[in-house]
Every structure is written in C-alpha cells, then in structure tokens.
Enzyme design. Structure first.
Site, PDB file in Angstrom:
ATOM      1  N   GLY A   1       0.731  -1.016  -0.126  1.00 40.38           N
ATOM      2  CA  GLY A   1      -0.020  -0.237  -0.009  1.00 40.38           C
ATOM      3  C   GLY A   1       0.813   1.512   0.071  1.00 40.38           C
ATOM      4  O   GLY A   1       1.750   1.323   0.747  1.00 40.38           O
TER       5      GLY A   1
ATOM      6  N   GLY B   1       1.953   4.049   3.796  1.00 34.96           N
ATOM      7  CA  GLY B   1       2.793   3.328   3.132  1.00 34.96           C
ATOM      8  C   GLY B   1       3.796   4.052   2.490  1.00 34.96           C
ATOM      9  O   GLY B   1       5.152   3.841   2.682  1.00 34.96           O
TER      10      GLY B   1
ATOM     11  N   SER C   1     -16.621  17.664   1.769  1.00 29.76           N
ATOM     12  CA  SER C   1     -15.807  17.915   3.161  1.00 29.76           C
ATOM     13  C   SER C   1     -16.580  18.325   4.256  1.00 29.76           C
ATOM     14  O   SER C   1     -17.463  19.215   4.345  1.00 29.76           O
ATOM     15  CB  SER C   1     -14.669  18.752   2.540  1.00 29.76           C
ATOM     16  OG  SER C   1     -13.968  19.226   3.953  1.00 29.76           O
TER      17      SER C   1
ATOM     18  N   ARG D   1     -18.948  13.486  13.675  1.00 33.89           N
ATOM     19  CA  ARG D   1     -19.647  12.913  12.347  1.00 33.89           C
ATOM     20  C   ARG D   1     -20.576  11.793  12.785  1.00 33.89           C
ATOM     21  O   ARG D   1     -21.496  11.688  12.126  1.00 33.89           O
ATOM     22  CB  ARG D   1     -18.573  12.186  11.592  1.00 33.89           C
ATOM     23  CG  ARG D   1     -17.300  13.258  10.955  1.00 33.89           C
ATOM     24  CD  ARG D   1     -16.336  12.514  10.135  1.00 33.89           C
ATOM     25  NE  ARG D   1     -15.766  13.380   9.638  1.00 33.89           N
ATOM     26  CZ  ARG D   1     -14.541  13.116   8.986  1.00 33.89           C
ATOM     27  NH1 ARG D   1     -14.062  11.986   8.581  1.00 33.89           N
ATOM     28  NH2 ARG D   1     -13.715  14.353   8.181  1.00 33.89           N
TER      29      ARG D   1
ATOM     30  N   ARG E   1     -13.988   8.231  14.514  1.00 36.64           N
ATOM     31  CA  ARG E   1     -12.893   9.394  14.041  1.00 36.64           C
ATOM     32  C   ARG E   1     -13.168  10.522  14.127  1.00 36.64           C
ATOM     33  O   ARG E   1     -14.208  10.748  13.264  1.00 36.64           O
ATOM     34  CB  ARG E   1     -12.221   8.713  12.839  1.00 36.64           C
ATOM     35  CG  ARG E   1     -10.737   9.629  12.564  1.00 36.64           C
ATOM     36  CD  ARG E   1     -10.155   8.980  11.421  1.00 36.64           C
ATOM     37  NE  ARG E   1     -10.958   9.059  10.238  1.00 36.64           N
ATOM     38  CZ  ARG E   1     -11.110  10.000   9.423  1.00 36.64           C
ATOM     39  NH1 ARG E   1     -10.679  11.270   9.703  1.00 36.64           N
ATOM     40  NH2 ARG E   1     -11.857  10.242   8.360  1.00 36.64           N
TER      41      ARG E   1
END
Lengths: 242, 641
Positions: free
Chosen positions: B39, B44, B283, B330, B439
């Site tokens: 990845g 990565g 966003s 969220r 998150r």
C-alpha cells in the site's frame, strides 16, 4: 437514452487492436460516463464475454486513474476527468468513440488501459525536495506569501493523468514536468536546486521517449486541473531558454 | 493474553522513553534487511520514504498503476496538529483529549497521546517538502475548524489536502526509488501472507497485468492497505479499495479489532440512481460555514428550498447541540440526519418511498463574506458538486446524506503497531489503533503520516535488531503452501459450478444487508438475521460467481470477485462484533442502548475493551478482550450540547 459505442479492444501490447461496436440502452442523464461502461460490462459478463478493462479508482476527479479519449478528445474535451463526465453532456451525441491515451510512451496494456509508469520515472529523476524525515524546522519559521502558496498549489494540482502528453502532437510531457518544477520553485522551502531539478526531469522525459514542447498548447486545453502553460514559460526561464 | 506493550509512567514521557528502549540497527547493517510494504497511501508511502532514507532494502506494492493514486489522495478537508498557532488554547493534551472523547473512550490512551505529540512534527515535515498549505496574508499558516473540537487546528490545502500530502510522501518515496533503496511494484495485488515459524516472512503477489503469481520473501511485512468500508458497496472509498490483504492476514492469525466500528460520514451527495457506482464526499470543512437544515413542515419537503421561509426551517444540529452546533462529531451528525429523515423531514428525490437528504446551506456565509471568499475556500468542492448533481450550490443549498467513509476497526496492533503475527505490522487506516469508536475529522491524515514517518521506522528497526532471521527462499514448504492456496482459490473463482452472476451482483447484495443491519442503526434481531443472510450469500457466491475472460492476463472481473468474497466474510465478522457489543458507543449505535434523545449510551462496566477477533479454521472466530485503562482521562458521557 440509447448510445452506440465504438470501443477500442486490444488483447495486449503485442497484438493489434481495433474498434468494436456495442449498443447500450437505459442510460439516464445522471449516469456517469464510467457507470455507462460498468453497465455495458455487466451485459458482456451475462453474455459470457470478456469485460472491457479501463483504469478508474476514486471517481471523484482526483486520483488521475481514468484516462479515456472520447470522440478524439482526452477526457472528452470538457476540461474535467473522464470520471466526472455525466451522460447529460451527451444528449445530442449518441454515437461515441472511446479509445485509450495515444502516445508512444504510453504502451497499451489491454483495451483502454495504458502504461503510464514513465510519469513516475520523471518524478523519480528529481521531482522532490531532498530532505530527511524528521529534520524540518518549525513550519512557521519560513513564511510564504499567500499568493506564492496559491501559485504553488495551482501547479501542484496536477493529477498526473497524462492527458497533456496524449494530446500533444509531439507526445511531450513538458506541461507535467513544468507543473512539478514550478510548484516547487514557487515556495522558499523547496526552491533550492530548481535548475538542477528541471534539467534532470527534462532529460529523463526525453530519454523515456517523450518529445519536446513546440508550443501547440493543446495540453492546456485538455487539462482537467487547469494547469496553465505559464508553467512552461516559467520552466523555460529557469533553464535559460526564455 | 493480549500484551499491548504499552509503556508505563507519565503519559508525556512514554513515547520518548519507549524510543530510547527500542533497539537500533547500525547504518552499515540496514541494507541487509528486506522489508515489504503493502500500500502506498499516506502511511505506506511515508514509511517507504523513511525506511529508504535509512538505507533499508524496501519492496513496495500497490494495485493501482502508480503509488500516487492511493486513496489518501482524495482526502479533502485537512490535517490536525496541536500547534496552537491560533492561540486559542490548543495543546497536545487537548488534541489527545478531543481524540479520546471523539472516539467515545474506546481507544488506548498511550497511542492517542503519542499521535497528538507527533502531530506538530508532521506539519513541519510536510511544509519542508513543499506542501502548499493555505496561508494568511502575513505568510503564516492558516487554520480552520473541524468537528468535535472548539479550537482551530486543521491545516489545509483548499479541499485537496490529502492530494498534496500524498504527493509529498510520494515524491519522498520516489527519491528513494531513484536511490535504489525502494523497489516499487505497481499493478500488483497481495493475495496472501507467508508465515514461517510464527513470523511474517513474505507475501504472495498477483501481477495484475500478466496474472502471474509470485512469492516475495522479506524479514518483515507492513500492511498499509487502508480501510474496508467498500464492504457496504456504496461508499466514499475509491472503487479499488479493498480488505483482501488484511483479511488474508486475519486468516493467517492476525487478530481483527473492532470490525463493527465504521464511520458513516454525514455530508455526502445522496444517491439518485439504482445503478450508481459510488458516493462522493463533501468535506466536513463545509460545516464551518454551511448550515444544515430541513423543512419544519413535511409538506414543504418537495418545495424549492429558496421558497421556504426562515421560520419554517429547522436548523436541527444548532437546535439539538447549541455549543458545537453544525460542528458536532461525525457520528452524532449522521445519527441526527438519519433521525430527521426517518421522521419524514427528508428532502430530495424519493428512493424506496423515502426522501434521504437534508440541506447544507451557504446562503448566510455568501451574504456575509461574498461569493469570492466562499469560492476561495470551497471552490473546488462546489464545482465537483455541480458536476455531479447539475445544481449550483452558490444558488441552491446542497443536498447531503450520510455515507460509509472510514473504518476505525482494523488489524489489532500493539504499541509498536505490530499485529499478533510477529513481524507483521499494520499502519494507517489498516490498523485499529487511534480512533476508538469514532474518528474526528482531519485525524486520518495525521495518523497515517505519524505511523509512516515517525512510528513504524523505529518499531520496525527494533524488531529487526532483536531477532535473527533464517534464510528462506521460494522452495520453503510454507511458501509453496501459500502459493498453492492462492492458485487454488483463483481456480475456484474461475470455475464456479453454476456460474451465473457477476461480482457486482454479490457486492450490491452484501452492501444492502450491511447498510441495513450494520450501518447507522443496529439491533440484535436484525444483526442475527444479517449474519445468516451473509452466510448464504457466501455459499451462493462460490456456486454462482461468473468471471469471464482468463486469469492469465489483466482481468478486472477476477480482481473484483476476489475482493468481494473477502468483503462478504468480513461483513459477517462486522455483524458478529456489532452483535456482541451490547452498548452504543461512537459510530456503533444499537437501538436498544440509546437515550431517549437518540444519544449513544455506553456501558463502561462491561464493554470498555477492544474486541480482538481470532480466526479459527472451520470454527467461529473467537473473541479476545483488551481492557482499556483510563488513567489520565475519566470516561464521561460525551456531551456536545
């Protein structure tokens, strides 16, 4: 809506390819261009035929994977990525020719997929700041004029899709190189070594088989991210052509 | 039995102390070690760059045609850091607190504190690389606010922050490719993990162009392969995002943590067609200036929004959560949006008899600051919205609805980001480490880069230094076994007894089950039936999967089929985990455990643990609980009112 699609099919880089004609029905105006191909592929699988392969991933216009030439224009001449085309744009154009990027360095791998790893190799030649992770000073220790940051962003906006090189009569990647060079040159943090970087990247570009720029400006007219050829002017100044 | 190797002592000193305790590999010896990184997203690519700079011998892999296309590229809003450049009371401690609280007290204190500590270094690092963050007229870095916080700590590059950060990491990685320390393989998919004597020693890779299957051997393997919310079929993830590498790791013995913790992001463009292939995020930064509302009167739901009077609009987030208002986290925002739509106040076109959408309205900020300023901040997002919907958000409010976006769950890792398989590490979204049950916005980029630039390079070195490695080549029986496993599986995929349906057919079916049973609202009965439905879907898959073409060249239908069947198996585990967790926390909302106003009711007495699942062949997965200890923060009811 019904569309007649002439799609480039090619088994691999060694064999010869050609257009195959398909008809597709039940396409809504809100269907995206790639969703139309998805729908066609579902029909092909039902019929037991090999599905058409094409590069795509984010489908939001940012990853730079999608790369179709539609009726002779990279990304369909709408100044946006293929994935951001919707069939409402084609209500008056019911016959479409769909091909892969056409440039010598972009070898066709299969159907509509080409090999664009040459772009990675150009970046590898010098499209970076030679710094070591963890050694940077505080981010606010070097100030950047707002307009310089914005100019850098406008160049850094390039998604590396390759439309510029595929439309260029010389198959040149100069706009791609120039965008990276001027992005880094616009910022005090990254403008050290600009001339050296430009030379290395241009040399790599030519050694990979891309042509040079002779100001046709087609690149700018198909770029989905509005990368301006002012970047090329800036590059020319840096290397002393201007 | 799960040892997380969490350091002890004062929180502020833990990472520093741990760094000192980690063993080092001397510069002249590093090139002798082979490291595989799978990845090339933020985690990565930044890891490859840093390991390359240290002169390790790195092999990296991605399924895309270039490392620059990993899905981190699509992150829009920004990246958090506790710089306190705005002098609004921010600190490492506050970012730590916000993240733990935002995750509803389901993350490890030590890991989260380290993340908050490293956040500042990330900003320094990427600015030095030439990432063109937004600036004030003074030349200083600009910030904006994100959900779940009361400070302005988000750094951004228009709505393309992920792109700019990834190009920074990609360029640093490219430098190491040029220097010869990183060998990169594009269009390569990892189909299995090679484990020898309880250690990860390599991977099985399918070359996506030729179909060839090969083994690559190394001294350790790092998975930075992203998240798994494509299991829902419709999500904001890129089409190629998949869980196959982490799922193979799970089957080889790596525990999978909190699989049911998936983030449903509140502001996405609602689906309009049955044939839709994916959903697009708008966003979270838009909630800085956009106001979310629905019509108070159900009969107004079909009206032109501009014709609905101010007094007839319900700005429900501002009403329900006055102190955080439109910037609640969220999970809270998504639940509220679902709630008002379920009550019949949704807007937009009807799908299955329901209007699933609310307005995100910019008219107030346009009146106040003018079109130009709004364009400067959000121009690219507005353009993208218009292209997709054919509506102009400068004139008509955006329509938005929640969609699967991110997975907090992932491979279980200890403080060194190592899984339960020795020498198998996981970074970025692929691990479960830092976000608990939810998150916060602009924290994914922070975590990916913290893992890749600043944590894994040290913990990997420690692992290499403290172990000796036997010579292994492709003739080793375990390597041959893994190769055979992979080839058999592909043969099975290509030769289903009653081949009838494409991978899309199964993926869409799975998506509907998961969205309905394991999405924004979950309950016991539904989850139990979903598990049965998924099991029979899995059986149907192996009977009826139809893949045309051959496995000996580029075949996207085959690629998709392999990923879909992994999602099916993972989907069952997601439901099992959701069923087991008899509480609500963060994104995990069990209808049996919600307060009257619809807020999550945690059960700290019984569920203050990380659920780590172990795979057993031909048996149900077994649960291991890692208890969470809150020594520095007291778990409280998460209140954004």
């Amino acid at each position: 809506m019904i569309f007649k699609l002439h799609i480039w099919r090619q088994k691999n880089s060694q064999t010869k390819g050609g257009f195959v004609t398909y008809e597709i029905d039940n396409i809504s105006e809100d269907t995206s261009f790639l969703e139309m191909l998805d729908q066609l592929n579902e029909e092909l699988i039902t019929k037991g035929e090999d599905a058409i392969v094409f590069d795509h991933d984010c489908r939001e216009g940012i990853c730079g994977s999608c790369s179709l030439v539609v009726n002779g224009h990279p990304h369909g001449k709408k100044m946006r990525t293929t994935c951001q085309l919707y069939m409402r744009e084609y209500t008056n154009q019911r016959e479409l020719w769909i091909e892969p990027w056409r440039a010598n360095t972009f070898t066709i791998i299969k159907d509509l997929i080409t090999d664009r790893s040459s772009f990675d190799k150009i970046i590898q030649a010098g499209g970076y700041v030679s710094m070591h992770s963890g050694c940077a000073p505080d981010a606010n220790s070097i100030l950047v004029e707002k307009k310089d940051a914005e100019e850098a962003f406008d160049s850094a906006n390039c998604i590396g899709c390759g439309a510029c090189a595929s439309v260029c009569p010389n198959a040149s990647a100069t706009l791609f190189v120039a965008a990276k060079v001027s992005h880094l040159a616009s910022l005090p943090q990254s403008n050290i070594g600009t001339k050296d970087r430009s030379k290395k990247m241009l040399e790599r570009m030519e050694s990979l088989g891309f042509g040079s720029c002779s100001n046709h400006r087609h690149c700018e007219s198909v770029c989905p991210k509005n990368i301006s050829i002012k970047n090329i002017t800036k590059l020319n100044k840096i290397i002393g052509f201007g | 039995m799960l040892n997380n190797f969490e350091p002890v002592g004062p929180l502020e000193g833990r990472w520093k102390k741990h760094l000192f305790d980690l063993a080092l590999v001397a510069p002249q010896n590093r090139h002798k070690y082979n490291i595989i990184v799978v990845g090339t997203g933020l985690a990565g690519a930044s890891l490859c760059a840093t390991l390359g700079e240290a002169n390790y011998n790195v092999h990296s892999f991605c399924f895309q045609d270039s490392p620059r296309r990993a899905h981190s590229i699509a992150a829009q809003g920004g990246i958090n850091a506790a710089k306190n450049y705005q002098n609004d009371g921010d600190s490492v401690w506050r970012l730590f607190y916000d993240t733990i609280k935002g995750g509803d007290f389901r993350a490890r204190e030590s890991n989260v504190y380290r993340l908050a500590e490293l956040s500042s270094n990330i900003i320094d690092q990427v600015v030095a690389q030439g990432v063109p963050f937004a600036r004030e007229y003074s030349g200083y870095l600009a910030n904006r606010s994100f959900g779940g916080t009361q400070v302005s700590r988000t750094f951004y590059a228009k709505g393309q922050t992920g792109q700019q950060l990834l190009l920074g990491a990609y360029s640093a990685m490219s430098r190491q490719i040029e220097n010869g320390f990183v060998t990169h393989h594009s269009r390569s998919e990892i189909l299995d993990i090679i484990v020898i004597n309880d250690r990860a020693r390599g991977v099985i890779v399918r070359d996506l162009i030729t179909g060839e299957i090969n083994s690559y051997i190394a001294d350790c393997v790092v998975l930075c392969t992203g998240g798994y919310v494509n299991a829902y079929y419709l999500s904001t993830n890129a089409k190629g995002c998949n869980a196959s590498a982490v799922w193979r790791a799970f089957k080889q013995g790596a525990f999978f943590a909190n699989p049911s913790f998936t983030q449903i992001h509140p502001t996405c463009i609602p689906p309009t067609l049955e044939t839709q292939s994916k959903l697009t995020l708008m966003s979270e930064s838009l909630r800085n200036d956009g106001r979310i509302w629905t019509p108070k009167n159900i009969q107004d739901c079909e009206k032109d929004p501009n014709q609905i009077e101010e007094k007839d609009r319900d700005y429900f987030l501002e009403r329900m959560y006055p102190s955080f208002a439109n910037l609640v986290p969220r999970d809270v925002a998504s639940r509220a949006v679902k709630h008002v739509c379920d009550e019949g106040h949704g807007i937009g076109s009807k799908i299955n008899g329901k209007r699933l959408g609310v307005y995100l309205d910019f008219s107030d900020v346009i009146k106040k600051s003018g079109v130009k300023e709004v364009e400067e901040k959000y121009g690219n997002l507005f353009t993208m919205y218009k292209r997709i919907t054919n509506e102009d958000p400068y004139v008509t409010p955006m329509k938005i609805y929640p969609a699967p976006h991110y997975s907090m769950g992932g491979l279980w890792v200890d403080y060194n980001l190592m899984t339960t398989i020795n020498g198998l590490f996981a970074g970025g979204e692929a691990n479960f480490s830092d976000h608990g049950a939810n998150r916060l916005g602009a924290s994914a980029l922070m975590q990916g880069l913290a893992d890749g630039y600043f944590i894994l390079p040290h913990t990997i070195a420690n692992y290499l230094a403290r172990n000796s490695f036997d010579e292994v080549d492709e003739n080793h029986p375990e390597v041959k076994k893994a190769l055979t496993r992979t080839k058999d599986r592909i043969f099975k995929l290509m030769n289903a007894p009653e081949a009838e349906y494409s991978p899309e057919y199964f993926h869409q079916k799975l998506g509907k089950i998961l969205w309905d049973a394991c999405g924004m609202s979950r309950n016991k009965t539904r989850l139990e039936s979903a598990i049965c439905e998924i099991k029979s879907l899995q059986e149907e898959f192996w009977h009826k999967i139809k893949i045309t073409g051959t496995d000996e060249d580029l075949n996207q239908t085959l690629e998709r089929a392999g990923r879909v069947v992994d999602f099916i198996e993972l989907g069952a585990l997601m439901c099992k985990d959701a069923l087991n967790r008899e509480e609500s926390c963060g994104s995990h909302a069990r209808t049996e455990y919600l307060s009257e106003s619809g807020e999550a009711k945690r059960d700290d007495k019984n569920f203050s643990f990380v659920a780590a699942w172990e795979y057993l062949q031909n048996k149900e997965p077994v649960l291991h609980e890692e208890n969470l200890h809150f020594q520095f923060l007291k778990p409280t009811v998460r209140d954004y009112k």
